[in-house]
Design a protein around this motif. Structure first.
Motif, PDB file in Angstrom:
ATOM      1  N   UNK A 290      29.881  46.705  38.040  1.00  0.00           N
ATOM      2  CA  UNK A 290      30.488  45.477  38.548  1.00  0.00           C
ATOM      3  C   UNK A 290      31.185  44.709  37.430  1.00  0.00           C
ATOM      4  N   UNK A 291      30.501  44.566  36.301  1.00  0.00           N
ATOM      5  CA  UNK A 291      31.082  43.832  35.174  1.00  0.00           C
ATOM      6  C   UNK A 291      32.357  44.502  34.677  1.00  0.00           C
ATOM      7  N   UNK A 292      32.360  45.828  34.645  1.00  0.00           N
ATOM      8  CA  UNK A 292      33.548  46.553  34.188  1.00  0.00           C
ATOM      9  C   UNK A 292      34.720  46.342  35.153  1.00  0.00           C
ATOM     10  N   UNK A 293      34.452  46.426  36.441  1.00  0.00           N
ATOM     11  CA  UNK A 293      35.529  46.259  37.419  1.00  0.00           C
ATOM     12  C   UNK A 293      36.074  44.836  37.415  1.00  0.00           C
ATOM     13  N   UNK A 294      35.220  43.849  37.205  1.00  0.00           N
ATOM     14  CA  UNK A 294      35.684  42.474  37.123  1.00  0.00           C
ATOM     15  C   UNK A 294      36.546  42.268  35.880  1.00  0.00           C
ATOM     16  N   UNK A 295      36.096  42.814  34.757  1.00  0.00           N
ATOM     17  CA  UNK A 295      36.801  42.600  33.493  1.00  0.00           C
ATOM     18  C   UNK A 295      38.176  43.261  33.489  1.00  0.00           C
ATOM     19  N   UNK A 296      38.263  44.493  33.997  1.00  0.00           N
ATOM     20  CA  UNK A 296      39.548  45.212  33.924  1.00  0.00           C
ATOM     21  C   UNK A 296      40.590  44.611  34.858  1.00  0.00           C
ATOM     22  N   UNK A 297      40.155  43.779  35.800  1.00  0.00           N
ATOM     23  CA  UNK A 297      41.123  43.173  36.712  1.00  0.00           C
ATOM     24  C   UNK A 297      41.788  41.938  36.124  1.00  0.00           C
ATOM     25  N   UNK A 298      41.244  41.393  35.058  1.00  0.00           N
ATOM     26  CA  UNK A 298      41.891  40.247  34.406  1.00  0.00           C
ATOM     27  C   UNK A 298      43.277  40.646  33.912  1.00  0.00           C
ATOM     28  N   UNK A 299      44.252  39.746  33.982  1.00  0.00           N
ATOM     29  CA  UNK A 299      44.142  38.294  34.152  1.00  0.00           C
ATOM     30  C   UNK A 299      44.113  37.814  35.604  1.00  0.00           C
ATOM     31  N   UNK A 300      43.949  38.729  36.547  1.00  0.00           N
ATOM     32  CA  UNK A 300      43.944  38.322  37.950  1.00  0.00           C
ATOM     33  C   UNK A 300      42.506  38.076  38.407  1.00  0.00           C
ATOM     34  N   UNK A 301      42.317  37.164  39.356  1.00  0.00           N
ATOM     35  CA  UNK A 301      40.957  36.808  39.781  1.00  0.00           C
ATOM     36  C   UNK A 301      40.258  37.947  40.526  1.00  0.00           C
ATOM     37  N   UNK A 302      38.956  38.031  40.322  1.00  0.00           N
ATOM     38  CA  UNK A 302      38.127  38.998  41.040  1.00  0.00           C
ATOM     39  C   UNK A 302      36.721  38.426  41.149  1.00  0.00           C
ATOM     40  N   UNK A 303      36.034  38.814  42.204  1.00  0.00           N
ATOM     41  CA  UNK A 303      34.685  38.294  42.421  1.00  0.00           C
ATOM     42  C   UNK A 303      33.828  39.347  43.109  1.00  0.00           C
ATOM     43  N   UNK A 304      32.518  39.184  42.996  1.00  0.00           N
ATOM     44  CA  UNK A 304      31.559  39.995  43.738  1.00  0.00           C
ATOM     45  C   UNK A 304      30.890  39.074  44.752  1.00  0.00           C
ATOM     46  N   UNK A 305      30.915  39.468  46.018  1.00  0.00           N
ATOM     47  CA  UNK A 305      30.263  38.697  47.075  1.00  0.00           C
ATOM     48  C   UNK A 305      29.333  39.627  47.849  1.00  0.00           C
ATOM     49  N   UNK A 306      28.348  39.022  48.532  1.00  0.00           N
ATOM     50  CA  UNK A 306      27.511  39.831  49.418  1.00  0.00           C
ATOM     51  C   UNK A 306      28.100  39.806  50.815  1.00  0.00           C
ATOM     52  N   UNK A 307      27.417  40.414  51.768  1.00  0.00           N
ATOM     53  CA  UNK A 307      27.963  40.529  53.123  1.00  0.00           C
ATOM     54  C   UNK A 307      28.066  39.189  53.834  1.00  0.00           C
ATOM     55  N   UNK A 308      27.343  38.178  53.327  1.00  0.00           N
ATOM     56  CA  UNK A 308      27.442  36.833  53.903  1.00  0.00           C
ATOM     57  C   UNK A 308      28.397  35.963  53.103  1.00  0.00           C
ATOM     58  N   UNK A 309      29.218  36.567  52.246  1.00  0.00           N
ATOM     59  CA  UNK A 309      30.258  35.885  51.485  1.00  0.00           C
ATOM     60  C   UNK A 309      29.718  34.940  50.403  1.00  0.00           C
ATOM     61  N   UNK A 310      28.440  35.115  50.006  1.00  0.00           N
ATOM     62  CA  UNK A 310      27.924  34.330  48.887  1.00  0.00           C
ATOM     63  C   UNK A 310      28.459  34.888  47.577  1.00  0.00           C
ATOM     64  N   UNK A 311      28.920  34.013  46.704  1.00  0.00           N
ATOM     65  CA  UNK A 311      29.478  34.445  45.423  1.00  0.00           C
ATOM     66  C   UNK A 311      28.352  34.884  44.503  1.00  0.00           C
TER      67      UNK A 311
END
Length: 272
Positions: free
Chosen positions: A102-123
């Motif tokens: 997860x951390x790798x996928x978030x980092x490589x997407x910069x400078x564009x925003x990315x987030x991890x959410x659960x099925x209830x949309x909690x950040x």
């Protein structure tokens, strides 16, 4: 203790849940029987409570229905069996490879925003770019406080969240509500959240009345107005392909991509 009555009540509870899951998938009894490789007669007996399933049969039906792991556990419980899939905390040692991915996928997407959410949309997690984008709107923490927490469905649709800034709010909200309503059919937490969100004023009238014959769009377009500027973004969702843990099964990576050169340039300036 009347074990016979308990067994009968359990069979009825399982049958009702199985029927609800099947109908949520828009499948007939014959369709599910063919997918699960069982007779339609036996499936009918299971749904009516006249037959009691084995553990293997519950797993077989859940697989044929392609249920989320948490829903499979609930189906097993309704039939009187222990859960099969564990739910580990994300910071558990066994989840270290999941966190790293997860951390790798978030980092490589910069400078564009990315987030991890659960099925209830909690950040759950985000990269550095997401708070930077929210800084243009008064700050991410301030907005979360106004809407009642860091839940992306609330933050997008709440009158004091992103909603005033979304230029194509009607279209964005309609697709987001349709997708959420579909997922809420087997997710009690999301179902409760959706009931809350649908009480917000001014949402599109489609709400929970989703026409499943209309295919979902492959991306969710959103145009955000920032003073004289405009961000044009679309999103993609990524999930783990072979999860065996409920937490891993529920996590999704949402990547925001610029839809035009102006948005891309602004995103790059924000992180720089």
């Amino acid at each position: 203790m009347d074990t016979h009555n308990d067994s009968a009540a359990g069979s009825v509870a399982f049958g009702q849940m199985l029927r609800d899951c099947r109908r949520g998938r828009r499948l007939s009894q014959l369709d599910l029987a063919l997918h699960a490789e069982v007779s339609q007669r036996h499936l009918s007996f299971l749904e009516s409570g006249r037959a009691r399933p084995s553990r293997e049969m519950v797993v077989q039906l859940a697989e044929a229905l392609d249920l989320a792991l948490e829903a499979r556990n609930r189906l097993l419980a309704a039939a009187g069996f222990a859960s099969l899939y564990p739910r580990r905390k994300l910071d558990a040692e066994a989840m270290k490879p999941v966190r790293a991915a997860l951390e790798r996928m978030l980092a490589v997407h910069e400078p564009f925003p990315a987030m991890v959410v659960d099925r209830a949309w909690n950040l759950v997690m985000c990269n550095r770019s997401l708070p930077k984008m929210f800084d243009l709107l008064g700050g991410m923490e301030a907005m979360a406080a106004r809407v009642g927490g860091s839940n992306m469905l609330r933050m997008t649709l709440h009158p004091e969240g992103l909603r005033p800034y979304i230029l194509n709010f009607e279209d964005t909200a309609a697709h987001l509500l349709a997708r959420s309503a579909h997922e809420a059919l087997e997710n009690p937490a999301l179902d409760e959240l959706l009931k809350e969100v649908l009480r917000y004023p001014g949402l599109p009238g489609r709400g929970r009345n989703v026409d499943f014959s209309i295919p979902m769009l492959p991306v969710l377009p959103m145009r955000v107005g920032l003073g004289g500027a405009e961000l044009s973004l679309f999103t993609t969702l990524t999930s783990f392909g072979t999860p065996l843990d409920v937490t891993a099964d529920e996590l999704r990576i949402e990547n925001l991509f610029p839809a035009d050169a102006q948005t891309e340039a602004l995103m790059r300036r924000l992180l720089a």
